[in-house]
Design an enzyme around this catalytic site. Structure first.
Site, mmCIF file in Angstrom:
data_model
loop_
_atom_site.group_PDB
_atom_site.id
_atom_site.type_symbol
_atom_site.label_atom_id
_atom_site.label_comp_id
_atom_site.label_asym_id
_atom_site.label_seq_id
_atom_site.Cartn_x
_atom_site.Cartn_y
_atom_site.Cartn_z
ATOM 1 N N ASN A 228 0.691 -1.236 0.106
ATOM 2 C CA ASN A 228 -0.084 -0.076 -0.053
ATOM 3 C C ASN A 228 0.950 1.158 -0.082
ATOM 4 O O ASN A 228 1.878 1.025 0.620
ATOM 5 C CB ASN A 228 -0.953 -0.079 1.129
ATOM 6 C CG ASN A 228 -0.516 0.733 2.345
ATOM 7 O OD1 ASN A 228 -0.455 2.052 2.532
ATOM 8 N ND2 ASN A 228 0.145 -0.091 3.220
ATOM 9 N N PHE B 183 -1.644 8.319 4.383
ATOM 10 C CA PHE B 183 -2.499 8.734 5.110
ATOM 11 C C PHE B 183 -3.765 9.528 4.723
ATOM 12 O O PHE B 183 -3.995 10.698 5.152
ATOM 13 C CB PHE B 183 -1.453 9.922 6.166
ATOM 14 C CG PHE B 183 -0.280 9.330 7.259
ATOM 15 C CD1 PHE B 183 -0.469 7.792 7.383
ATOM 16 C CD2 PHE B 183 0.407 9.932 7.692
ATOM 17 C CE1 PHE B 183 0.603 7.459 7.867
ATOM 18 C CE2 PHE B 183 1.523 9.556 8.456
ATOM 19 C CZ PHE B 183 1.572 8.221 8.656
ATOM 20 N N SER C 183 5.572 5.191 8.727
ATOM 21 C CA SER C 183 5.004 4.780 7.507
ATOM 22 C C SER C 183 5.989 5.106 6.318
ATOM 23 O O SER C 183 6.659 6.243 6.310
ATOM 24 C CB SER C 183 3.600 5.816 7.274
ATOM 25 O OG SER C 183 3.344 5.554 6.024
ATOM 26 N N ASN D 118 5.032 5.749 3.192
ATOM 27 C CA ASN D 118 4.335 6.492 2.353
ATOM 28 C C ASN D 118 4.243 8.184 2.470
ATOM 29 O O ASN D 118 3.366 8.595 1.617
ATOM 30 C CB ASN D 118 3.023 5.943 2.015
ATOM 31 C CG ASN D 118 3.162 4.467 1.772
ATOM 32 O OD1 ASN D 118 3.967 4.304 1.086
ATOM 33 N ND2 ASN D 118 2.335 3.727 2.579
ATOM 34 N N THR D 119 4.621 8.796 3.406
ATOM 35 C CA THR D 119 4.590 10.187 3.603
ATOM 36 C C THR D 119 6.208 10.504 3.602
ATOM 37 O O THR D 119 7.027 10.109 4.138
ATOM 38 C CB THR D 119 4.048 10.583 5.227
ATOM 39 O OG1 THR D 119 2.869 10.294 5.155
ATOM 40 C CG2 THR D 119 4.191 12.154 5.401
ATOM 41 N N LYS E 84 5.399 3.356 17.205
ATOM 42 C CA LYS E 84 5.351 2.481 16.064
ATOM 43 C C LYS E 84 6.519 2.492 15.081
ATOM 44 O O LYS E 84 6.908 3.676 14.545
ATOM 45 C CB LYS E 84 4.136 2.359 15.421
ATOM 46 C CG LYS E 84 3.865 1.186 14.538
ATOM 47 C CD LYS E 84 2.418 1.166 13.838
ATOM 48 C CE LYS E 84 2.336 0.042 12.855
ATOM 49 N NZ LYS E 84 1.048 0.005 12.586
ATOM 50 N N ASN F 248 5.557 -1.891 11.564
ATOM 51 C CA ASN F 248 4.980 -1.373 10.680
ATOM 52 C C ASN F 248 5.204 -2.196 9.183
ATOM 53 O O ASN F 248 5.979 -3.069 9.321
ATOM 54 C CB ASN F 248 5.293 0.194 10.338
ATOM 55 C CG ASN F 248 4.148 1.116 9.558
ATOM 56 O OD1 ASN F 248 3.320 0.611 8.728
ATOM 57 N ND2 ASN F 248 3.843 2.141 10.157
#
Ligand SMILES: Cc1cc2nc3c(=O)[nH]c(=O)nc-3n(C[C@H](O)[C@H](O)[C@H](O)COP(=O)(O)O)c2cc1C
Length: 336
Positions: free
Chosen positions: A112, A116, A175, A177-178, A213, A242
């Site tokens: 994915n 966010f 994450s 993805n940021t 996390k 994660n």
């Protein structure tokens, strides 16, 4: 029934569409799920007290599934011991462009790069006010437009606003993805971020547990730093892990998509991280184990490695809600 009937049907459609479809099904026909599914196991021996909170069982739903706190009551009815909402950011944001969610069927995995996507912390709070006694974790992050130098402020806003409505907090700096978010896992910015939040926490009449996390892609040296930081800032614990950036041994067509990989290919590494943190810290803080739990055995291995609680995401999609009961049954059998 899930694996033989429902999953083959759902997996014919786009994963993000299926996510929204099952969400509205559960929201509107949750009572049907209650009728059709085996009853969730409740047993005193499954109850856990971790970082001062009482969990009805140690199997939770990981962050990212119910980002906007739309379905936590219904998800709890499926048997989860706790639900983690988020990642929430101060302002709403659309996330990355679609298509951004990919099944890797042959690998029992997902990639994915949602980024966010969420309706913002204020909208989530409206729904959290309808909580029917579900134990909720509030996973918080920063908006994409906020530069890392100002990130602390975004986390502070989420922390303050959510404080009355969640039972524990998760600081998500892992994450992939940021852009540049994972740089906040470095010792200096992370210590500053966590001590700021912990100081805000200490100003409250009653503190709430703050967890960090982390990514599975940290080196041993970085993990040792994490142990020091958790001890120094006296936060309550760690969620490991994660999604990963690694792409080892994948066979599915979508294996080269950008984003975070979750599911079976992550099982071993996340358990390794849990074991490392537990052993090297001398069990100094509780760990929530997450990453590639697709069977009761996977969950038992994480608990044996040092996790006090576990969470599911990709395994929940691939194996279905029955997995919750399977894990709880195995825990009762093993007398853990
Ligand atoms: C589609 C998707 C979205 C996710 N979104 C978030 C998120 O917003 N915040 C977060 O901390 N973790 C997020 N995660 C990571 C999961 O919470 C979990 O840590 C990771 O997927 C490993 O567990 P699993 O192998 O059981 O899926 C997401 C995972 C997936 C698959």
């Amino acid at each position: 029934m899930y694996k033989s009937l429902i999953r083959p049907l759902l997996f014919k459609f786009d994963p993000e569409e299926v996510h929204h479809f099952t969400f509205s099904l559960l929201k509107n026909f949750g009572f049907l799920a209650k009728l059709l599914l085996p009853k969730p196991i409740t047993d005193k021996r499954l109850e856990r007290e971790v970082f001062g909170l009482k969990f009805k069982n140690p199997v939770g739903l990981a962050a990212g599934f119910d980002k906007d706190a739309k379905l936590f009551n219904e998800l709890s009815d499926l048997g989860f011991g706790f639900i983690e909402i988020g990642t929430l950011t101060p302002k709403p944001q659309p996330g990355n462009e679609k298509k951004r969610l990919f099944r890797l069927k042959e690998d029992s995995a997902i990639i994915n790069r949602m980024g966010f996507n969420n309706g913002g912390v204020d909208e989530a709070i409206k729904r959290l006010k309808k909580n029917k006694n579900v134990l909720i974790g509030g996973n918080i992050g920063k908006n994409k437009v906020t530069p890392n130098e100002e990130a602390v402020n975004d986390y502070k806003i989420c922390f303050e606003k959510l404080f009355p409505y969640v039972d524990y907090f998760v600081v998500n700096v892992s994450s992939p993805n940021t852009p540049n978010l994972r740089e906040l896992q470095e010792k200096k910015p992370l210590t500053e971020l966590l001590s700021t939040l912990q100081n805000l926490n200490l100003e409250k009449p009653k503190q709430k547990p703050i967890l960090l996390k982390i990514a599975p892609d940290l080196t041993d040296e970085q993990l040792l730093d994490i142990i020091d930081i958790v001890k120094d800032t006296q936060i309550a614990g760690v969620i490991a892990t994660n999604t990963t950036l690694s792409r080892e041994n994948l066979t599915s067509e979508n294996k080269s998509e950008m984003g975070g990989l979750s599911g079976k290919p992550l099982t071993k590494r996340s358990t390794e991280v849990i074991r490392f943190l537990s052993e090297k810290s001398g069990k100094a803080f509780p760990i929530i184990g997450v990453g590639g739990i697709h069977s009761a055995q996977d969950a038992l291995e994480k608990l044996e490695a040092g996790a006090s609680l576990v969470q599911l995401y990709t395994g929940f999609i691939y194996e279905g809600p029955e997995l919750i009961n399977e894990i709880n049954k195995a825990i009762l059998k093993q007398k853990i």
